[in-house]
Write a protein that holds these residues in place. Sequence first.
Motif, short mmCIF file in Angstrom:
data_model
loop_
_atom_site.label_atom_id
_atom_site.label_comp_id
_atom_site.label_asym_id
_atom_site.label_seq_id
_atom_site.Cartn_x
_atom_site.Cartn_y
_atom_site.Cartn_z
N ASP A 60 -20.97 -4.41 -25.29
CA ASP A 60 -19.99 -3.66 -26.08
C ASP A 60 -18.64 -4.38 -26.20
N ALA A 61 -18.58 -5.63 -25.74
CA ALA A 61 -17.33 -6.39 -25.81
C ALA A 61 -16.98 -6.72 -27.26
N ASN A 62 -15.69 -6.78 -27.52
CA ASN A 62 -15.22 -7.15 -28.86
C ASN A 62 -15.21 -8.67 -28.99
N VAL A 63 -15.82 -9.15 -30.07
CA VAL A 63 -15.86 -10.59 -30.35
C VAL A 63 -15.23 -10.80 -31.73
N TYR A 64 -14.37 -11.80 -31.82
CA TYR A 64 -13.71 -12.08 -33.08
C TYR A 64 -13.99 -13.52 -33.50
N LYS A 65 -14.11 -13.68 -34.81
CA LYS A 65 -14.35 -15.02 -35.36
C LYS A 65 -13.14 -15.38 -36.22
N LEU A 66 -12.67 -16.60 -36.05
CA LEU A 66 -11.53 -17.07 -36.82
C LEU A 66 -12.03 -17.57 -38.18
N ILE A 67 -11.58 -16.90 -39.24
CA ILE A 67 -11.92 -17.31 -40.60
C ILE A 67 -10.59 -17.57 -41.31
N GLY A 68 -10.29 -18.86 -41.47
CA GLY A 68 -8.98 -19.22 -42.02
C GLY A 68 -7.91 -18.77 -41.04
N PRO A 69 -6.89 -18.05 -41.51
CA PRO A 69 -5.83 -17.59 -40.60
C PRO A 69 -6.11 -16.20 -40.00
N VAL A 70 -7.31 -15.64 -40.27
CA VAL A 70 -7.60 -14.25 -39.89
C VAL A 70 -8.69 -14.18 -38.82
N LEU A 71 -8.50 -13.29 -37.86
CA LEU A 71 -9.56 -13.00 -36.88
C LEU A 71 -10.37 -11.82 -37.40
N VAL A 72 -11.66 -12.00 -37.54
CA VAL A 72 -12.55 -10.95 -38.05
C VAL A 72 -13.49 -10.53 -36.93
N LYS A 73 -13.61 -9.21 -36.76
CA LYS A 73 -14.50 -8.69 -35.72
C LYS A 73 -15.93 -9.05 -36.05
N GLN A 74 -16.69 -9.44 -35.01
CA GLN A 74 -18.07 -9.87 -35.22
C GLN A 74 -18.95 -9.27 -34.14
N ASP A 75 -20.18 -8.98 -34.51
CA ASP A 75 -21.16 -8.45 -33.57
C ASP A 75 -21.50 -9.54 -32.55
N LEU A 76 -21.64 -9.19 -31.27
CA LEU A 76 -21.93 -10.16 -30.22
C LEU A 76 -23.24 -10.89 -30.48
N ALA A 77 -24.27 -10.16 -30.89
CA ALA A 77 -25.58 -10.78 -31.16
C ALA A 77 -25.47 -11.78 -32.32
N GLU A 78 -24.71 -11.40 -33.33
CA GLU A 78 -24.51 -12.29 -34.48
C GLU A 78 -23.74 -13.54 -34.07
N ALA A 79 -22.71 -13.36 -33.26
CA ALA A 79 -21.92 -14.50 -32.77
C ALA A 79 -22.81 -15.43 -31.95
N ASN A 80 -23.64 -14.85 -31.09
CA ASN A 80 -24.58 -15.63 -30.27
C ASN A 80 -25.53 -16.43 -31.15
N ALA A 81 -26.08 -15.77 -32.16
CA ALA A 81 -27.04 -16.43 -33.06
C ALA A 81 -26.36 -17.57 -33.83
N ASN A 82 -25.14 -17.32 -34.29
CA ASN A 82 -24.40 -18.35 -35.03
C ASN A 82 -24.13 -19.60 -34.17
N VAL A 83 -23.73 -19.37 -32.93
CA VAL A 83 -23.44 -20.49 -32.03
C VAL A 83 -24.73 -21.26 -31.73
N LYS A 84 -25.82 -20.54 -31.51
CA LYS A 84 -27.11 -21.21 -31.23
C LYS A 84 -27.56 -22.04 -32.43
N LYS A 85 -27.37 -21.50 -33.65
CA LYS A 85 -27.72 -22.26 -34.87
C LYS A 85 -26.88 -23.53 -34.98
N ARG A 86 -25.59 -23.39 -34.66
CA ARG A 86 -24.70 -24.55 -34.71
C ARG A 86 -25.14 -25.61 -33.71
N ILE A 87 -25.53 -25.18 -32.50
CA ILE A 87 -26.00 -26.11 -31.47
C ILE A 87 -27.27 -26.81 -31.95
N GLU A 88 -28.18 -26.06 -32.57
CA GLU A 88 -29.42 -26.65 -33.12
C GLU A 88 -29.09 -27.71 -34.18
N TYR A 89 -28.18 -27.35 -35.08
CA TYR A 89 -27.80 -28.27 -36.15
C TYR A 89 -27.18 -29.55 -35.58
#
Length: 129
Positions: A60-89
Amino acid sequence: MASSSSSSSRELQKELEAKANDLSKIQKDISKNHQVRKKYTIQLGENELVLKELDLLNEDANVYKLIGPVLVKQDLAEANANVKKRIEYISAELKRLDSTLQDLEEKQNSKKEAIFKLQQRIQAGKAKA
């Protein structure tokens, strides 16, 4: 007889210069490959660190993603998946760079060998003259 040996000597010299230029280009490509590889290695380390940090969070922790100058709230599972995809790439890019580097090093070695043989031929020609 002397003029034909000097013209073949000039041709050998031109060939040597061409091979030296090719070798120089290959060495620049190797250097560029190392620079890009260094950048990706740093990014891989950063993303692995982010993944470890995300693993420490509660669901239930709040996770934020920096998009340009703005912090946008992001789902933890989505953030996890995005980071894993980046690591794969990044890992795939590093493998590709390794393969390219190996190919470039083989080309570099064969060019060096060809240059060495050409230099020997030139020296042998000068010894005869």
